[in-house]
Scaffold this active site. Sequence first.
Site, PDB file in Angstrom:
ATOM      1  N   CYS A  34      18.813  -5.889  10.926  1.00 14.84           N
ATOM      2  CA  CYS A  34      17.576  -6.679  10.893  1.00 14.84           C
ATOM      3  C   CYS A  34      16.584  -6.061   9.926  1.00 14.84           C
ATOM      4  O   CYS A  34      16.741  -4.925   9.476  1.00 14.84           O
ATOM      5  CB  CYS A  34      16.913  -6.723  12.275  1.00 14.84           C
ATOM      6  SG  CYS A  34      17.967  -7.296  13.618  1.00 14.84           S
ATOM      7  N   ASP A 440      -9.264  -1.852 -24.409  1.00 23.06           N
ATOM      8  CA  ASP A 440      -9.485  -3.287 -24.206  1.00 23.06           C
ATOM      9  C   ASP A 440     -10.972  -3.560 -23.984  1.00 23.06           C
ATOM     10  O   ASP A 440     -11.645  -2.869 -23.207  1.00 23.06           O
ATOM     11  CB  ASP A 440      -8.681  -3.756 -22.991  1.00 23.06           C
ATOM     12  CG  ASP A 440      -8.835  -5.235 -22.729  1.00 23.06           C
ATOM     13  OD1 ASP A 440      -8.100  -6.012 -23.346  1.00 23.06           O
ATOM     14  OD2 ASP A 440      -9.707  -5.598 -21.912  1.00 23.06           O
TER      15      ASP A 440
END
Length: 491
Positions: A34, A440
């Site tokens: 599981c 940037d």
Amino acid sequence: MHTDTESCLRAARAKDARFDGWFYVAVVTTGIYCRPSCPVAGPKPENMRFYPSAAAAQQAGFRACKRCRPDASPGSPQWNERADLAARAMRLIADGVVDREGVPGLAARLGYSTRQVERQLLAEVGAGPLALARAQRAQTARLLVETSDLPMADVAFAAGFASIRAFNETVREVYALSPTELRRRARRGPRATTPGTLSLRLPFRPPLCPDNLFGHLAATAVPGVEEWRDSAYHRTLDLPYGHGTVALRPEPDHIACQLALTDLRDLAGAISRCRRLLDLDADPAAVDAALRADPHLAPLVDRAPGRRVPRTVDAAEFAIRAVLGQQVSTAAARTHAARLAAAYGKPLDARRDGTLAYLFPRPEALAEADPATLALPRARRDTLRALAAALAAGEIALGVGDDWQQARARLAALPGIGPWTVEVIAMRALGDPDAFTPTDLGIRRAAAALGLPGTPAALTRHAAAWRPWRAYAVQYLWATDDHPINRLPAA
């Protein structure tokens, strides 16, 4: 993580969904494995075993739980965060390389012997490349069985099985049901699939902030190749066996995905590329916790946690578009890219999805393009053709299994490609979570507004504390600007 028994037990007892995909819980008394968040009552600790992958659990003889569907959990984030041999191999396997080229092909792409690759994967994920590819084929088969009306023989070969017998045996071993029984169970619920498409749910670890993720993709969409329509991002896909289109729509607990493919053998690779595009295997809890430690970033993280890095379905395409976007507006970059797509992109056989009409041009086509048709400044035109030629010749490799630092060095060696372009390509095409763009303009404006160091060198020194998540810090910093890339588009 699977070797830390106490941590695994705590996560399983708490049914903590944050650890789905990190490890798998197998129960020796039932023979079932599981995800940690499975709602079924927990077994006794002495009956639990922990595995690093679904393939490892399957190889140990466990079958998938029918309730929690462990094979459908998000992938382990470490395979996209790391740049070592095992992580590169896992990305390539997810892209379908073993099914297309075999284990020797995988090893050749990585630059190692097959024995070295097998040894490393066994040590890291508890299964070799064949077992990992088999687990992926089983998941692809289940998706096709449950979401399509294809005959089972077509499903078998589309999923990559060499024979119908191998398909039947694998599905029974993994899911404890025959393919026919899987389809019968799936048909009990409602089905709303457009003819010719596959409707899927792509899971992720919450939280997920869709604003900058889909906002960026919509704002930079290339007409004819991408579009935002009906509250979903649509685009064309150039895939190993054929092509297709995809529509991706954010939902509260999943991404709704509609795929139309010319060859269903591309299904697993298409899903992998869509997950990579949206950074769906990220671990936002780890990322946000690290960035929240900086008081400058903490308010940004608290305001909109779970930001992802918008990436790409085609690294070469993104590199070309990064050059087109140098020193121009978002609108101008879209215009340039649309002209290239119309002139050199392969037209789709039929327009089944809105205005989508082209595949983005491959580097081979652009390397041979007539310079006069490229409406760009001469220097950028020369850079574009040099990059396309290097990509076409394999001198620069930007695939999911390629070395990040080597790619950076080879990109930087091309005239006209500076640090900003290199890092943007590393961030969005290569998928490096630590890529950083201190030069940037948007980052520098955000830094000034937040009281962060103003010069690129000083900001880089300060950002060392954000490692290895600087690409995510960039998303939070960009989001301080009122730009369409930071907003979820209107329907």
